[in-house]
Design an enzyme around this catalytic site. Sequence first.
Site, PDB file in Angstrom:
ATOM      1  N   ASP A  62       8.840  10.416  -0.891  1.00 57.10           N
ATOM      2  CA  ASP A  62       7.766  10.984  -0.069  1.00 57.10           C
ATOM      3  C   ASP A  62       6.486  10.218  -0.406  1.00 57.10           C
ATOM      4  O   ASP A  62       5.894  10.405  -1.472  1.00 57.10           O
ATOM      5  CB  ASP A  62       7.606  12.476  -0.377  1.00 57.10           C
ATOM      6  N   TYR A 154      -7.264   9.537  13.092  1.00 58.02           N
ATOM      7  CA  TYR A 154      -6.349   8.390  12.979  1.00 58.02           C
ATOM      8  C   TYR A 154      -7.166   7.090  13.018  1.00 58.02           C
ATOM      9  O   TYR A 154      -6.956   6.178  12.218  1.00 58.02           O
ATOM     10  CB  TYR A 154      -5.365   8.448  14.148  1.00 58.02           C
TER      11      TYR A 154
HETATM   12  N1  LIG Z   1       4.116   3.426  17.586  1.00 61.08           N
HETATM   13  C1  LIG Z   1       2.885   3.125  17.909  1.00 61.08           C
HETATM   14  O1  LIG Z   1       2.485   3.194  19.085  1.00 61.08           O
HETATM   15  C2  LIG Z   1       1.940   2.627  16.847  1.00 61.08           C
HETATM   16  C3  LIG Z   1       0.785   1.947  17.262  1.00 61.08           C
HETATM   17  C4  LIG Z   1      -0.081   1.474  16.279  1.00 61.08           C
HETATM   18  C5  LIG Z   1       0.221   1.638  14.945  1.00 61.08           C
HETATM   19  N2  LIG Z   1       1.353   2.302  14.578  1.00 61.08           N
HETATM   20  C6  LIG Z   1       1.602   2.442  13.142  1.00 61.08           C
HETATM   21  O2  LIG Z   1       2.923   2.023  12.814  1.00 61.08           O
HETATM   22  C7  LIG Z   1       3.378   2.731  11.640  1.00 61.08           C
HETATM   23  C8  LIG Z   1       4.737   3.410  11.851  1.00 61.08           C
HETATM   24  O3  LIG Z   1       4.960   3.507  13.131  1.00 61.08           O
HETATM   25  P1  LIG Z   1       6.362   3.463  13.891  1.00 61.08           P
HETATM   26  O4  LIG Z   1       5.943   3.521  15.299  1.00 61.08           O
HETATM   27  O5  LIG Z   1       7.221   2.376  13.374  1.00 61.08           O
HETATM   28  O6  LIG Z   1       6.905   4.913  13.477  1.00 61.08           O
HETATM   29  P2  LIG Z   1       8.289   5.659  13.485  1.00 61.08           P
HETATM   30  O7  LIG Z   1       8.011   7.041  13.894  1.00 61.08           O
HETATM   31  O8  LIG Z   1       9.335   4.890  14.242  1.00 61.08           O
HETATM   32  O9  LIG Z   1       8.676   5.604  11.924  1.00 61.08           O
HETATM   33  C9  LIG Z   1       7.902   6.232  10.975  1.00 61.08           C
HETATM   34  C10 LIG Z   1       8.709   6.290   9.672  1.00 61.08           C
HETATM   35  O10 LIG Z   1       7.844   6.836   8.662  1.00 61.08           O
HETATM   36  C11 LIG Z   1       8.637   7.694   7.851  1.00 61.08           C
HETATM   37  N3  LIG Z   1       7.786   8.657   7.161  1.00 61.08           N
HETATM   38  C12 LIG Z   1       7.054   9.645   7.712  1.00 61.08           C
HETATM   39  N4  LIG Z   1       6.455  10.373   6.730  1.00 61.08           N
HETATM   40  C13 LIG Z   1       6.826   9.815   5.550  1.00 61.08           C
HETATM   41  C14 LIG Z   1       6.539  10.112   4.184  1.00 61.08           C
HETATM   42  N5  LIG Z   1       5.760  11.158   3.832  1.00 61.08           N
HETATM   43  N6  LIG Z   1       7.082   9.344   3.208  1.00 61.08           N
HETATM   44  C15 LIG Z   1       7.897   8.299   3.542  1.00 61.08           C
HETATM   45  N7  LIG Z   1       8.199   7.967   4.824  1.00 61.08           N
HETATM   46  C16 LIG Z   1       7.673   8.715   5.815  1.00 61.08           C
HETATM   47  C17 LIG Z   1       9.581   8.366   8.842  1.00 61.08           C
HETATM   48  O11 LIG Z   1      10.702   8.948   8.198  1.00 61.08           O
HETATM   49  C18 LIG Z   1       9.933   7.194   9.763  1.00 61.08           C
HETATM   50  O12 LIG Z   1      11.093   6.518   9.297  1.00 61.08           O
HETATM   51  C19 LIG Z   1       2.282   3.720  11.304  1.00 61.08           C
HETATM   52  O13 LIG Z   1       1.449   3.166  10.317  1.00 61.08           O
HETATM   53  C20 LIG Z   1       1.539   3.857  12.624  1.00 61.08           C
HETATM   54  O14 LIG Z   1       0.229   4.304  12.447  1.00 61.08           O
HETATM   55  C21 LIG Z   1       2.212   2.811  15.485  1.00 61.08           C
END
Ligand SMILES: NC(=O)c1ccc[n+]([C@@H]2O[C@H](COP(=O)([O-])OP(=O)(O)OC[C@H]3O[C@@H](n4cnc5c(N)ncnc54)[C@H](O)[C@@H]3O)[C@@H](O)[C@H]2O)c1
Length: 256
Positions: A62, A154
């Site tokens: 976590d 955010y």
């Molecule tokens: N998807 C978008 O549109 C977008 C755009 C800009 C930036 N981001 C950034 O990309 C990153 C992740 O995005 P994604 O789209 O790949 O997300 P996603 O939802 O596909 O994956 C997120 C992962 O984080 C893990 N997670 C959540 N809480 C956790 C914790 N407490 N400890 C350990 N793991 C944890 C989840 O289990 C999951 O595997 C983030 O930093 C997000 O801010 C996303």
Amino acid sequence: MRLKNKLAVITAAASGMGRLGVVFFAREGATVAAIDINAEALAELAVEMKAKGSEIITIVADLSTEDGMRGSINEAADKLGGIDILWAHAGIPGPASVENLDMTEYQQAMTLNVTTAVLGAGEVAQHMRKRGGGSLIFTSSISGLVGSMFSPIYSACKFAVVGLGKSLALSFAADGIRVNVICPGLTETPMMEGFVGRGGEILNSAENKNKLLASVPLGRLGQPEEIALTALWLASDEASFVTGVALPVDGGYTCR
Ligand SMILES: NC(=O)c1ccc[n+]([C@@H]2O[C@H](COP(=O)([O-])OP(=O)(O)OC[C@H]3O[C@@H](n4cnc5c(N)ncnc54)[C@H](O)[C@@H]3O)[C@@H](O)[C@H]2O)c1
């Protein structure tokens, strides 16, 4: 192979962009440690990677706790035998408004978006120094470059990540550690669902979806592989003279 003999760690690695980062980094020759809170998804990823001929290290943690973040980075260093690359990718959307703020949700957003990056950098620097340098990559967002009407907290977090990345690029340059920040636009992953309900169910009507797509000069949403391939490039020696960059990967969204 672009990451031959490299030891790489990716956080939030069980889904979306991070998951594809594991696939691409391993394909290019890195030994990869994947850290995530989702044990089941990590186990599935390990099986998928094994079928592709790659053994990965999985660490369930976590990352919203100090022990989880510090401990998992050091466990990865122990199991890998060092660290050359860290893609500190964890983050969550957090509360949609500063009004009637739930402080627990607020702290969770600050912790997962900002503190994980701070602690990850703090722990990994010693390991990278021992290897003579490295590549540290943070995930910010377009919301770390321009304001976000529906996600002010955010955005505050992601601006902080950009500031952290640029500052550490200066602090760590003499150690051969490059520090860069990826700023994805709206990208089709499970997390995107956390944003699209804001501002009136953006993707639920053709009219709203068209409005959203019209804000992106390339006229479409990002794909997770486009972000993971950017991380791959920043991790590799192809980006050997690139440090301190906050790189939008956003179809031109932040050009306006
Ligand atoms: N998807 C978008 O549109 C977008 C755009 C800009 C930036 N981001 C950034 O990309 C990153 C992740 O995005 P994604 O789209 O790949 O997300 P996603 O939802 O596909 O994956 C997120 C992962 O984080 C893990 N997670 C959540 N809480 C956790 C914790 N407490 N400890 C350990 N793991 C944890 C989840 O289990 C999951 O595997 C983030 O930093 C997000 O801010 C996303």
